[in-house]
Write an enzyme that holds these catalytic residues in place. Sequence first.
Site, PDB file in Angstrom:
ATOM      1  CG  ASP A  82      -2.020   1.180   1.017  1.00  0.00           C
ATOM      2  OD1 ASP A  82      -2.456   1.325   0.238  1.00  0.00           O
ATOM      3  OD2 ASP A  82      -2.532   1.210   2.364  1.00  0.00           O
ATOM      4  CD  GLU A 134      -2.764   8.541  -4.317  1.00  0.00           C
ATOM      5  OE1 GLU A 134      -2.625   7.413  -3.634  1.00  0.00           O
ATOM      6  OE2 GLU A 134      -2.801   9.820  -3.659  1.00  0.00           O
TER       7      GLU A 134
HETATM    8  O1  G3H Z   1      -4.523   2.980   1.774  1.00  0.00           O
HETATM    9  C1  G3H Z   1      -5.065   2.993   2.939  1.00  0.00           C
HETATM   10  C2  G3H Z   1      -6.552   3.523   2.751  1.00  0.00           C
HETATM   11  O2  G3H Z   1      -6.695   4.496   1.831  1.00  0.00           O
HETATM   12  C3  G3H Z   1      -7.069   3.640   4.397  1.00  0.00           C
HETATM   13  O3  G3H Z   1      -7.639   4.751   4.717  1.00  0.00           O
HETATM   14  O4  G3H Z   1      -7.579   4.691   7.040  1.00  0.00           O
HETATM   15  O5  G3H Z   1      -8.914   6.060   5.811  1.00  0.00           O
HETATM   16  O6  G3H Z   1      -9.641   3.756   6.009  1.00  0.00           O
HETATM   17  P1  G3H Z   1      -8.486   4.661   5.809  1.00  0.00           P
HETATM   18 ZN    ZN Z   2      -4.547   5.170   1.022  1.00  0.00          ZN
END
Ligand code: G3H
Ligand code: ZN
Length: 284
Positions: A82, A134
Amino acid sequence: MPLVSLREVLERAEEGGYAVGAFNCNNMEIVQAIAEAAEMERAPVVIQASQGALKYAGLNYIVSLVRAAAESIRVPVVLHLDHGTDREQVLKALRAGFTSVMIDGSKYPLEENIAVTRQVVEVARPMGVSVEGELGRIMGTEDNIQVDGQEAFFTDPEEAQRFVAETGVDALAVAVGTAHGVYKGEPRLDFDRLKRIRELTRIPLVLHGSSGVPDEAIRRAVSLGVRKVNIDTDIRLAFLQKVREELDRRPEEIDPRRILGPAREAAREAIRYKMRVFGCAGRA
Ligand code: G3H
Ligand code: ZN
């Protein structure tokens, strides 16, 4: 089941018109909660490691934990990096066995973002590993990555079209009004923009910062082409709330498992609920 690529899971999501849940793992209990939820809901799932998770648990622990989790259930599991920061980190993840990577070049100007993302696609694709890029900046804070409101900007549909054509990514993370972390007010998504991005790119879109977004807004985003929904904060909240409750209830407790076990169950139930909202429950 052995780990599968994101592309494989997204192809099915496209056919079925649903989104797969991508849940961040911070520790062993959360990895187990995600896997149990996926098995119970018969849902394909993405288990993803953020920069903070890699720092906290270490790359090798994450890979081993997620592999063990995937092998203990009968639904497809993707191990995803991620917000990958650079090519070197992506290469490490590829060597370690990740089946999908995100390269987050959104901090760069368009040309540079395209260049860095394309380089990652060139190394990942021959290995059968999927790539998420992204474009546009998603507000808020995730681990040590901070984007403040003024600096942030939404994804431009025409730029997205060019970005996808020139990079060859498998999925695109878009900035359409969501933010990482806890929302101060109710988030308002720019659905027209989302629709336009999808029309011009025709690829699976990814919604980051989805914790705290009302279910109806998520469903609408899925109907407009979001195929991966990222959730971290809501799992952390469910987990920690239970930890607090258990500690309050049993201040003399000396066995961490009696605190973390119920927290794992609470996280699992929160994840199961999300899976039903995303439409991926019953699809594996
Ligand atoms: O990349 C991870 C997400 O975008 C998590 O976002 O913590 O607001 O659910 P969040
Ligand atoms: Zn994110």
